[in-house]
Design an enzyme around this catalytic site. Structure first.
Site, PDB file in Angstrom:
ATOM      1  N   HIS A 142       0.828  -1.206   0.000  1.00  0.00           N
ATOM      2  CA  HIS A 142       0.000   0.000   0.000  1.00  0.00           C
ATOM      3  C   HIS A 142       0.867   1.264   0.000  1.00  0.00           C
ATOM      4  O   HIS A 142       0.688   2.167  -0.834  1.00  0.00           O
ATOM      5  CB  HIS A 142      -0.925   0.003   1.222  1.00  0.00           C
ATOM      6  CG  HIS A 142      -1.824   1.189   1.298  1.00  0.00           C
ATOM      7  ND1 HIS A 142      -3.105   1.181   0.778  1.00  0.00           N
ATOM      8  CD2 HIS A 142      -1.645   2.432   1.822  1.00  0.00           C
ATOM      9  CE1 HIS A 142      -3.669   2.362   0.972  1.00  0.00           C
ATOM     10  NE2 HIS A 142      -2.805   3.148   1.613  1.00  0.00           N
ATOM     11  N   GLU A 143       1.818   1.311   0.912  1.00  0.00           N
ATOM     12  CA  GLU A 143       2.666   2.496   1.007  1.00  0.00           C
ATOM     13  C   GLU A 143       3.619   2.609  -0.184  1.00  0.00           C
ATOM     14  O   GLU A 143       3.948   3.723  -0.612  1.00  0.00           O
ATOM     15  CB  GLU A 143       3.463   2.474   2.319  1.00  0.00           C
ATOM     16  CG  GLU A 143       2.609   2.460   3.580  1.00  0.00           C
ATOM     17  CD  GLU A 143       1.620   3.604   3.649  1.00  0.00           C
ATOM     18  OE1 GLU A 143       1.861   4.649   3.000  1.00  0.00           O
ATOM     19  OE2 GLU A 143       0.591   3.469   4.327  1.00  0.00           O
ATOM     20  N   HIS A 166       1.912   4.583  -2.923  1.00  0.00           N
ATOM     21  CA  HIS A 166       2.065   6.030  -2.728  1.00  0.00           C
ATOM     22  C   HIS A 166       3.488   6.478  -3.094  1.00  0.00           C
ATOM     23  O   HIS A 166       3.686   7.471  -3.799  1.00  0.00           O
ATOM     24  CB  HIS A 166       1.799   6.400  -1.257  1.00  0.00           C
ATOM     25  CG  HIS A 166       0.391   6.200  -0.818  1.00  0.00           C
ATOM     26  ND1 HIS A 166      -0.696   6.694  -1.511  1.00  0.00           N
ATOM     27  CD2 HIS A 166      -0.125   5.568   0.284  1.00  0.00           C
ATOM     28  CE1 HIS A 166      -1.803   6.382  -0.869  1.00  0.00           C
ATOM     29  NE2 HIS A 166      -1.486   5.696   0.218  1.00  0.00           N
TER      30      HIS A 166
END
Length: 451
Positions: free
Chosen positions: A22-23, A26
């Site tokens: 997820h990170e 980003h």
């Protein structure tokens, strides 16, 4: 104790994978958009591992494995030198900022596709969704389903296994009826309409098909012992393999569930078992053992019944080639995404009780259980949680990615950002709502543990 450590380890691995992807979503898009990344962290709190790269980005692992973050250069919170302002997050266009924010959930969906692709490539041992019986006075019983019968489709959606039946019934929750097509032992198709207008999903953790009264086919279980544990009450009393239990304290027994219930209700008691051994009947006196389960003493014998093998025609392996497996992974991910959105809507409308919300304890139990079943089952669980994480993060609540995207959508429409004052109020409200939902989820975990 061993199971707790196993579940905890599986939980940390699961969250570690999900948060990292997820990170990284980003992080990767931020870099592509020319945003300077200051910190990439998996976990919160004090770092237990940290390294600074040549470009100045700090990579770290926090003590609390319940999330993570990517800290980017931003003039709203940092003193940014003039020569680096073009590297700040807030200096980028609305589209670029939206891309950076949306990349986290998108990474979770891509991870789910990849994980399910690998699962289908390896092959998933499955059983056909054959209904053995229906629960009396249940929704399935009221529909007059003739058993045994295999479920072919639910609401015209094909169902290869019980997992797909479970997902399709969950998607139908809140409707007035659900259409069921089955195939009987003579290969004849039958259609049933189940009235589910009054069906609500309470806090039960059982699958949806059990909730409406569909009992999966179970191989025949005889009262002949196939296993006697060493030093168990059964072994100490002289029970042997292939002994068949006929009576319990003079009460005739006809199946194993009845026998098991009688044993459970007599912890530590001396009982007489009438058995058949080599064609002859005899009575054996047994002092049942006692163990504590959920703060209640239950009896145990230490013997297991003989279970007939599962019919080969009901077994199959869901396995596909490289390209077809990728398509199936994407298809299953889409189904999970749609179902997740529908379930959030049903939580809001009250069709699904908030008591179904699960917290970190339930996730740890699920991770541990699926990991113990086998690698492919753990992959399926990982994909499910990854999709849920992606969808939840897209909910338009401030502090979540969806909240940031909502603010950017308003900024794009108005031509100017939402005021700091309004954003601050929204963040406070969003924080309170997230905290309340987490409190409910953790409370549900505690209640389930205490049951």
């Amino acid at each position: 104790m061993g199971s707790i450590i196993w579940s905890l380890g599986a939980f940390v691995i699961t969250l570690g994978i999900l948060v990292t992807f997820h990170e990284f979503g980003h992080f990767w898009v931020a870099r592509r958009c020319g945003v300077k990344v200051l910190t990439f962290s998996v976990g919160f709190g004090k770092p237990i591992w940290q390294r600074q790269a040549a470009d100045g980005t700090v990579y770290q692992v926090g003590m609390i494995p319940l999330g993570g973050y990517v800290r980017m250069l931003d003039e709203r919170v940092d003193d940014v030198p003039v020569e680096q302002r073009h590297l700040s997050f807030n200096s980028k266009s609305v589209a670029q900022r939206a891309a950076v924010i949306a990349a986290g959930p998108l990474a979770n969906f891509i991870l789910a596709i990849a994980v399910l692709w690998l699962m289908f490539l390896i092959g998933v041992p499955s059983v056909k969704p054959v209904i053995g019986t229906t629960t009396p006075n249940s929704i399935a019983d009221a529909a007059g389903i003739v058993t045994p019968t295999e479920i072919v489709s639910v609401d015209n959606k094909r169902t290869a296994d019980w997992q797909q039946v479970n997902l399709n019934l969950a998607a139908a929750l809140g409707n007035n009826q659900v259409l069921l097509q089955t195939r009987d032992e003579n290969n004849r198709l039958r259609d049933y309409t189940l009235d589910i207008s009054q069906w609500r999903l309470d806090d039960s953790q059982q699958p949806t098909f059990l909730a409406i009264g569909m009992q999966p086919y179970q191989p025949e279980v005889s009262l002949e012992l196939s296993y006697v544990a060493e030093n168990s009450p059964a072994a100490q009393a002289g029970l042997q393999l292939r002994d068949k239990i006929l009576e319990f304290n003079g009460t005739p027994v006809t199946d194993w569930p009845q026998t098991r219930d009688l044993i459970v209700q007599a912890p530590g008691q001396q009982v007489d078992l009438t058995i058949e051994r080599n064609g002859e009947q005899r009575v054996i006196s047994v002092r049942l053992g006692s163990r504590e389960v959920n703060q209640q003493d239950i009896g145990f014998l230490g013997g297991e019944p003989t279970v007939a093998p599962y019919p080969e025609e009901y077994r199959f392996t869901q396995q596909y080639g490289v390209l077809e497996g990728l398509w199936k992974g994407a298809e299953r991910t889409w189904e999970l995404m749609v179902l997740s959105v529908k379930m959030i809507g049903k939580l809001v409308t009250g069709t699904v009780s908030v008591s179904n919300l699960s917290g970190p304890v339930a996730i740890a139990e699920g991770a541990g259980a699926t990991a113990s079943y086998g690698f492919v089952y753990f992959l399926g669980f990982l994909a499910l949680i990854s999709v849920n994480l992606g969808i939840i993060n897209l909910v338009p609540l401030p502090v979540l990615d969806g909240g940031h995207l909502a603010f950017l959508a308003i900024e794009g429409a108005r031509g100017k950002p939402v005021s700091d004052r309004v954003q601050e109020i929204c963040y406070r409200i969003g924080g309170i709502l997230i905290f309340a939902l987490m409190a409910i989820a953790i409370s549900n975990d505690i209640l389930r543990l205490s049951q």
